[in-house]
Design a protein around this motif. Sequence first.
Motif, mmCIF file in Angstrom:
data_model
loop_
_atom_site.group_PDB
_atom_site.id
_atom_site.type_symbol
_atom_site.label_atom_id
_atom_site.label_comp_id
_atom_site.label_asym_id
_atom_site.label_seq_id
_atom_site.Cartn_x
_atom_site.Cartn_y
_atom_site.Cartn_z
ATOM 1 N N LEU A 138 52.565 54.180 23.813
ATOM 2 C CA LEU A 138 52.209 54.674 25.140
ATOM 3 C C LEU A 138 53.337 54.481 26.159
ATOM 4 N N THR A 141 56.107 57.173 25.119
ATOM 5 C CA THR A 141 55.607 58.517 25.382
ATOM 6 C C THR A 141 55.386 58.732 26.874
ATOM 7 N N GLY A 142 54.848 57.715 27.542
ATOM 8 C CA GLY A 142 54.612 57.827 28.976
ATOM 9 C C GLY A 142 55.887 58.030 29.765
ATOM 10 N N TYR A 158 46.781 51.901 30.345
ATOM 11 C CA TYR A 158 46.590 52.795 29.206
ATOM 12 C C TYR A 158 46.360 52.017 27.916
ATOM 13 N N ALA A 162 43.115 52.357 25.493
ATOM 14 C CA ALA A 162 43.187 52.576 24.046
ATOM 15 C C ALA A 162 42.394 51.502 23.296
ATOM 16 N N LEU A 176 43.574 55.569 20.778
ATOM 17 C CA LEU A 176 44.880 56.040 21.233
ATOM 18 C C LEU A 176 44.785 57.475 21.755
ATOM 19 N N ALA A 179 43.430 57.396 25.305
ATOM 20 C CA ALA A 179 44.446 56.933 26.254
ATOM 21 C C ALA A 179 45.488 58.014 26.517
ATOM 22 N N LEU A 180 45.907 58.707 25.459
ATOM 23 C CA LEU A 180 46.905 59.766 25.617
ATOM 24 C C LEU A 180 46.332 60.932 26.416
ATOM 25 N N MET A 183 46.469 60.001 29.978
ATOM 26 C CA MET A 183 47.841 60.053 30.467
ATOM 27 C C MET A 183 48.251 61.493 30.774
#
Length: 559
Positions: A138, A141-142, A158, A162, A176, A179-180, A183
């Motif tokens: 995260l 990627t974030g 995040y 998750a 996950l 959470a994604l 985001m």
Amino acid sequence: MRLTPGEHQQSYGSHVRRLLALLAIAVITGCSPQEPDVQGTEPRVRLVTTDQYINSMRYLFGAGIQIRVEFPPFERTEGLLGNSAAFAGISSSQLEQFQGAAASVASQVVDPANREFLIPCTPVDEHAADTTCAREFLSSTGRLLYRRPLTGDEVEQYVDSAAYGANTLNDFYAGLELALEGMLLSPDVMFIVDRVEPDPDNAGHLRLDAYSLASRLSYFLWNAGPDAELLDAAASGELLSEKGRARAVDRMLASPRLVDGMRAFFDDMFRFSDFKTLAKDPAIYPQFQNTTAMAAREQTLRTVINHLVTEKKGYLDLYTTRSTFMTPELATLYEIPSPPGWVPYTVPPDSQRAGLLAQISFLSLHAHPGRSSATLRGAALRETLLCQEVPPPPPDVDFSVLNNPDAHYPTQRDRVMAHLENPSCAGCHLIMDPIGLGLENFDGEGRFRLRENGALIDASGELDGIQFEDAEGLAAALRDNPALPKCLVKRLYYYSVGGPTVASNERVAFLKYVNLQFAEHEYRLHDLLRTIALSDAFSRITEPGDAEQAGPVTDSEVY
């Protein structure tokens, strides 16, 4: 080698124009012009476009990610849809589309077919939370989605999301995914925010911070968010140095991703989004289908990218070039043998199809469903390519004479001459019709013809005092029109900074400088992009209200 009259005119005009530009440079500065001191543009908050969203997701998660989303279009501002992103909000229907796209992307990322190469770690137990692995994925990627590093609190928020999802659903990847998805719905992902800071090298000036500069560069040149290398340059401070920014810009200009960026710009500039609603009368043009329209759009974009990006030729030559591409969907209208697929194609020297104006895209897009239109084509040339505003028709205008199919008006030329006989119409139509008549050898779908209703077509006309006999002559006259490159400079600069700026003496001076640089570099797109991207006008920010105090002016001082 013997030159045709059109080629001789083109060659002569090119040499004269370049000499005048270089003479102006020499007179003004005695050498290469220097960028004028500017305060910059006002800070903006822009909504990402559909293409920017899709490009960013595919660059981050791979080209195999399927994204079916079409955000509502913006209003066109200063000739470009992209310029209105700073004035757009999110409606409830658009938010639903964002949510659907986010859910789809997140689901595909954690799918067993993709997770091994998209998620850099493996949980200790797939049926429970793993905060270490979730944090690794995260945070990295974030950083790419937010176009900046996430704060510690953001990461933990995040990671907690998750963990909660994983423990509730007994599935690490399901947690996950939640959470994604959250985001991806963050305003930091959906909006491009200009964050500013004091410029230590210029007292009293503001500039974009490093991460905002990275985003502005990336959306300008690549039509997508910045990659990890560009964010690294921002993190180290290298991007804020003159040499560091030059290295970053040169890398971006050399990247294959430049093709996506420039396709997006020219697709917007040429108003090709209108192809989505383009329709022709099937009784008159039975062979013009939706696939024809999409192929026409693609032909012009391929021509532009090959000419400007791949071969790095001058912008002006786009309007006289005979090098293009052909596909079976277009071969019938061009009346040539059908190729096996998209292939390079050279228009014969005796053909009237010289340059972009004579391609099916321009001809069909700017015509009526059942016939050609000198007025629509002339207006499009003025507004789209020369940045000249054509006033709308008066509310009480009488179109009956123009639309009358009476035999007394066998050709479009005969019909549009009625405009010039009406004092309320003549003023505007004098700047449109004499240009569009140069394309009358092409009907409403873009097919070549010599006669209309049995009468021989007269395709002669005039563009800003330059007389021509046919479409080839119009192409040469357009190529040599001084407003053509200036219009591109104006469009591209506004596009680069996210929209038009307040008229001021500083802006006029800057645009004049860029125009001179463009001429000095023989109108090559790469050099124009580099000039804009490395300029202070691109990276500096002014407080709202400061630009107005500089003294309002009009574009007539530049154009």
